[in-house]
Structures are given as C-alpha cells and as structure tokens.
Design a protein around this motif. Structure first.
Motif, mmCIF file in Angstrom:
data_model
loop_
_atom_site.group_PDB
_atom_site.id
_atom_site.type_symbol
_atom_site.label_atom_id
_atom_site.label_comp_id
_atom_site.label_asym_id
_atom_site.label_seq_id
_atom_site.Cartn_x
_atom_site.Cartn_y
_atom_site.Cartn_z
ATOM 1 N N THR A 1 0.824 -1.205 0.000
ATOM 2 C CA THR A 1 0.000 0.000 0.000
ATOM 3 C C THR A 1 0.862 1.260 0.000
ATOM 4 O O THR A 1 2.011 1.244 0.455
ATOM 5 C CB THR A 1 -0.930 0.050 1.230
ATOM 6 O OG1 THR A 1 -0.135 0.213 2.417
ATOM 7 C CG2 THR A 1 -1.772 -1.200 1.343
ATOM 8 N N SER B 1 -6.865 0.638 4.769
ATOM 9 C CA SER B 1 -6.738 0.288 6.184
ATOM 10 C C SER B 1 -6.442 -1.192 6.348
ATOM 11 O O SER B 1 -6.603 -1.983 5.402
ATOM 12 C CB SER B 1 -8.030 0.640 6.929
ATOM 13 O OG SER B 1 -9.085 -0.213 6.501
ATOM 14 N N GLY B 2 -6.044 -1.578 7.554
ATOM 15 C CA GLY B 2 -5.777 -2.985 7.808
ATOM 16 C C GLY B 2 -6.996 -3.850 7.568
ATOM 17 O O GLY B 2 -6.906 -4.935 6.983
ATOM 18 N N ALA B 3 -8.162 -3.356 8.005
ATOM 19 C CA ALA B 3 -9.402 -4.121 7.820
ATOM 20 C C ALA B 3 -9.750 -4.254 6.345
ATOM 21 O O ALA B 3 -10.158 -5.324 5.879
ATOM 22 C CB ALA B 3 -10.546 -3.451 8.576
ATOM 23 N N ASP B 4 -9.580 -3.158 5.584
ATOM 24 C CA ASP B 4 -9.892 -3.207 4.161
ATOM 25 C C ASP B 4 -8.872 -4.059 3.404
ATOM 26 O O ASP B 4 -9.208 -4.692 2.399
ATOM 27 C CB ASP B 4 -9.943 -1.794 3.573
ATOM 28 C CG ASP B 4 -11.277 -1.109 3.849
ATOM 29 O OD1 ASP B 4 -12.210 -1.795 4.301
ATOM 30 O OD2 ASP B 4 -11.387 0.099 3.604
ATOM 31 N N ALA B 5 -7.626 -4.055 3.867
ATOM 32 C CA ALA B 5 -6.622 -4.917 3.239
ATOM 33 C C ALA B 5 -7.004 -6.382 3.413
ATOM 34 O O ALA B 5 -6.865 -7.195 2.488
ATOM 35 C CB ALA B 5 -5.247 -4.650 3.846
ATOM 36 N N GLN B 6 -7.508 -6.726 4.595
ATOM 37 C CA GLN B 6 -7.959 -8.102 4.836
ATOM 38 C C GLN B 6 -9.163 -8.441 3.969
ATOM 39 O O GLN B 6 -9.260 -9.546 3.425
ATOM 40 C CB GLN B 6 -8.308 -8.283 6.317
ATOM 41 C CG GLN B 6 -7.109 -8.270 7.241
ATOM 42 C CD GLN B 6 -7.502 -8.483 8.697
ATOM 43 O OE1 GLN B 6 -8.593 -8.108 9.117
ATOM 44 N NE2 GLN B 6 -6.620 -9.102 9.470
ATOM 45 N N GLN C 1 -8.001 -8.940 0.442
ATOM 46 C CA GLN C 1 -7.358 -10.251 0.299
ATOM 47 C C GLN C 1 -8.387 -11.362 0.234
ATOM 48 O O GLN C 1 -8.247 -12.310 -0.544
ATOM 49 C CB GLN C 1 -6.400 -10.491 1.453
ATOM 50 C CG GLN C 1 -5.537 -11.739 1.290
ATOM 51 C CD GLN C 1 -4.617 -11.627 0.092
ATOM 52 O OE1 GLN C 1 -3.639 -10.880 0.121
ATOM 53 N NE2 GLN C 1 -4.914 -12.364 -0.981
#
Length: 250
Positions: A93, A145-150, A153
C-alpha cells in the motif's frame, strides 16, 4: 439487522463463489470482481492483473475502460505496487504516491499526473502460487486500512479459487491453460469494443459498458457476446439500438 454494506458484501462473496455453472464467463466474473472491490473498499478504480504464464503480467479487467487508466494498470505490470505485491505475495500500500518517485519512478509520476494520490495491490494467490493481483487506485490520499486490506485479500482469494476450481472441474485444464484461455477472452473483448466504438462513435469505456449491460440484460456470457459482435454474427446495430433507446428514455 445487517447494514447495506454487509448485505452487499455477502452478495459479492456468493457471486464470486458461484462459478460452477454452465454459463460461467470469466471476463464477466473479473469485471464483477473489479466493480465490487471498488465499491466495498471505497477506492476510485480497481484493475485485475493476471500472469500470462510467460514471465509477464497483463491487465484483464478494470472498473473503467478509459485508455489512460488501462495504461496505468499496464504500467503496473512493469513497476509499481503490483510488481512488489506479486514478488512478495503480500499486500502493498501507499497513501502518498507523490513521495514514491524513488521507489516507483515511472508509475508514481504517471499516477499522480492522472490525479491519483494513493494505491495498493493485493495478491491473487492459491497456496504458494500467485497468479495475479487486485490493484487499487484512489484519488484521495487515503491508504487502505488494515481491515480493508484483509477484505481485499478475502475477495482476491475467493476469486482465485473460484476461477481455478471452475476450470479444473469442467475441463481438467492446468493453471497455465486456464490463464491462457482468460488472456484470449480479453483479446476478444477488445475486438468487440473496437467494433462498437467505431460503429457507434463511442468511447472505449461506453463501448464496454454497452457490451457488458447488453450481455447481462439478455442472459448472455460477456465473452460469447463479444465474439459474436467481433465476427458480426450479431450486428453492432442491435446493441447500438438499445444504447440509443436508453439515452432517449433518460
């Protein structure tokens, strides 16, 4: 009660998982993946890049068929977050592309010039094999964000499994053969876009939207319709008439 976003998310996972059907069309599937990813991850544009099985990578679907945007996605096959993502098989990112000129000189400059300020790439992988990447661009200087990256994925993973399992189950093809077939489908789409754009004096984006919307409205596979338009089995005037009717009704 589930929120509208949660309902949309559930619908998306169902749609991406439902690949074992007779009328499965890989290009429509990849287009859906790009569209829903942009919506759910709240970014400006999304592209799907897959391996050509010859050491290279090619953009296969995007939320917008604008030539300049497609060139940005094509550029990521040489340099940018997509290449880093594929090399490391991990999410990459950047929330400030203007500061990335030393890392990605060609891509960062072109992306900023096109009005994009943030980017990310999510690997499309199965076990230890990465077959492509979901690439995200945003006009806002907001990183994923970390949540959106998850979530990104998860979308990439279910799409990868769906594509490869569908082909393996129906045709017993190898991963290489599956990806080669997908590349051929993209060529057919480009040919049909060109025919419609020339016949109706449309932009390539509008030509693609017309092709996609007509296929969905008539229960046809996107690739099958594109092939029929490209070889004139279906005359471009049939699709263009629908386009003109829609414009008049607005």
């Amino acid at each position: 009660m589930a929120t509208e976003r949660e309902q949309r998310l559930a619908q998306t996972f169902v749609a991406l998982s439902d690949t074992l059907v007779d009328d499965f069309d890989v290009m429509d599937f990849l287009s859906l993946l790009a569209e829903r990813s942009a919506e759910l991850l709240d970014v400006t544009a999304v592209g799907v890049i897959l391996s050509d099985q010859r050491g290279g990578w090619r953009p296969m679907a995007a939320t917008n068929e604008d030539a300049r945007l497609l060139e940005l996605f094509a550029m990521q096959t040489r340099e940018g977050p997509c290449q880093d993502c594929i090399r490391d098989s991990a999410v990459v990112t950047s929330s400030d592309l203007a500061s990335e000129r030393s890392r990605w000189p060609e891509f960062a400059e072109a992306a900023v010039a096109s009005g994009f300020r943030a980017a990310a790439a999510v690997p499309m992988r199965l076990r230890r094999e990465t077959i492509g990447a979901l690439t995200l661009l945003n006009r806002e200087a907001v990183g994923v964000s970390g949540a959106d990256a998850q979530l990104g994925q998860a979308l990439a993973d279910v799409a990868t499994v769906g594509i490869l399992h569908q082909r393996a189950a129906l045709r017993k093809e190898t991963v290489s053969e599956q990806l080669q077939a997908t590349l051929h489908h993209r060529v057919v789409i480009e040919q049909a876009k060109g025919v419609l754009a020339e016949s109706g004096d449309l932009s390539m984006q509008h030509a693609f939207e017309l092709l996609r919307d007509y296929a969905r409205a008539n229960g046809q596979g996107l690739t099958d319709l594109a092939r029929s338009v490209a070889d004139r089995t279906i005359q471009p005037s049939n699709l263009l008439a629908t386009h003109h009717e829609q414009r008049l009704s607005r």
